[in-house]
Design an enzyme around this catalytic site. Structure first.
Site: not given
Length: 384
Positions: A123, A269, A339, A364
């Site tokens: 924290a 594909r 995609h 971070e």
């Protein structure tokens, strides 16, 4: 330097791979789309020992080197990055106690952390203090044998489901330099410690990010890590190197996962009579993605090896975190584009990686800050 037998490491990796395929992959959409706490998966992570992954065996942990730990994080993150935050944030708490705590503190807390009996996190962040940790306002006032703490933390991972936190406060708000008045406490939930709202996020679902509110929260003096005031900033900085290696490993996982999804899709594909991977435009993207993911992995392992040797590795960890997180963002974006319309659908896994990737560029320490750290350390090490 922490070491692990190669055969034991291989067996551990195989166990993680089986768990990810059998337990995590089939349920990830269920949890992620509902932003639901994955209680069953957390219990499985306890059984796997992940909450004690880097804790010394002397205190009930696995005692894994950073290189092994980073590769575990990569494997999991390639499928679902969010759950690695559940045990990584917790391990930052454990690291602070093991590295800087007194022996009685280690004996009392670490076995409970390692087993997952007590889970929590770190924290640090406040509404007006993120990258600039010295700007925190939370205070701890000594009152005989206790400290009384007041203030608010925000964006705390595991804040709602966790029960104990390494809490950064100011024991001397007037100190100069500012960092010399900061201290780190082991703070279990109790009277005066309440949880505010759950923060909604673009990605990184199912792991809770919350506000922690402290109002006359009273804590025994022996919960001060190391039992000496004014060392909190240094203690936190000492753990951030492993934290950044973890975020870099998450980035590697996302970059590799996005590459795998793109490759599989591009081989299936077809357009104009052939798989789209045979079209130059797509092949160029795949080549860049593969190289980016490989470079990110090598940088991350380089930083982890430096950490395991006990070397100062803020530059190496910063490089790994910066590059791997950007690789995650770029690879997930390119994979989504490969995609096509399906990449925009919640039925396909790439949309989750695309939502999760941006966090790695922020968590971070922002990537802007990482580049400053890299430049400063590079200049010092390159000085004539």
């Amino acid at each position: 330097m922490t070491k692990i037998d190669p055969a034991d490491e291989a067996q551990l990796f195989a166990t993680i791979d089986r768990w990810v395929e059998r337990e995590v992959r089939p349920r990830v959409k269920e949890f992620d789309h509902a932003d639901k706490w994955p209680a069953e998966i957390v219990e499985q992570m306890k059984e796997l020992g992940l909450f004690g992954a880097t804790v010394s065996p002397d205190y009930g942990g696995l005692g894994l080197p950073a290189t092994t730990y980073a590769q575990i994080v990569m494997k999991i993150s390639a499928v679902w990055m969010a759950i690695t935050g559940i045990f990584n944030s917790h391990l930052m708490l454990a690291l602070a106690v093991e590295k800087f705590g007194t022996e009685p503190q280690r004996r009392h807390w670490l076995p409970k952390f390692a087993s997952g009996e007590i889970r929590g996190g770190l924290a640090l962040t406040e509404p007006n203090a993120g990258t600039d940790l010295q700007a925190i306002r939370m205070t701890a006032r000594r009152d005989k044998g206790d400290y009384v703490i007041n203030g608010t933390k925000t964006w705390i991972s595991n804040g709602i489901e966790g029960s104990c936190f390494a809490l950064l406060v100011k024991t001397n708000p007037e100190a100069s330099p500012r960092y010399s008045g900061m201290s780190l406490f082991i703070a279990p939930k109790g009277p005066g410690f309440t949880v505010g709202r759950k923060l909604e996020k673009l990605g990184y679902k199912s792991i809770d990010s919350g506000e922690l509110i402290f109002q006359d929260y009273r804590i025994p003096a022996d919960h001060l890590i190391g039992e000496v005031e004014g060392r909190g900033f240094t203690q936190v900085a000492g753990g951030l190197e492993l934290g950044r290696i973890n975020v870099a490993a998450r980035g590697v996982g996302i970059a590799e996962g996005a590459l795998r999804l793109a490759t599989d899709y591009a081989q299936l594909r077809q357009t104009f009579g052939k798989p789209i991977i045979e079209h130059q435009a797509i092949a160029l993207k795949i080549g860049e993605m593969a190289t980016r993911a490989r470079a990110a992995r090598l940088l991350t392992l380089d930083a982890a090896q430096a950490f395991d040797r006990g070397d100062r590795c803020d530059m190496e960890a910063g490089m790994a975190k910066y590059f791997a997180s950007e690789a995650a963002l770029e690879n997930s974006t390119e994979s989504m584009r490969i995609h096509g319309a399906y990449g925009y659908s919640k039925e396909y896994d790439i949309e989750r990686l695309y939502r999760d990737a941006p966090l790695t560029c922020i968590g971070e320490g922002t990537n802007e800050m990482q580049r400053l750290i890299i430049a400063r350390q590079w200049a010092r090490r390159s000085a004539a």
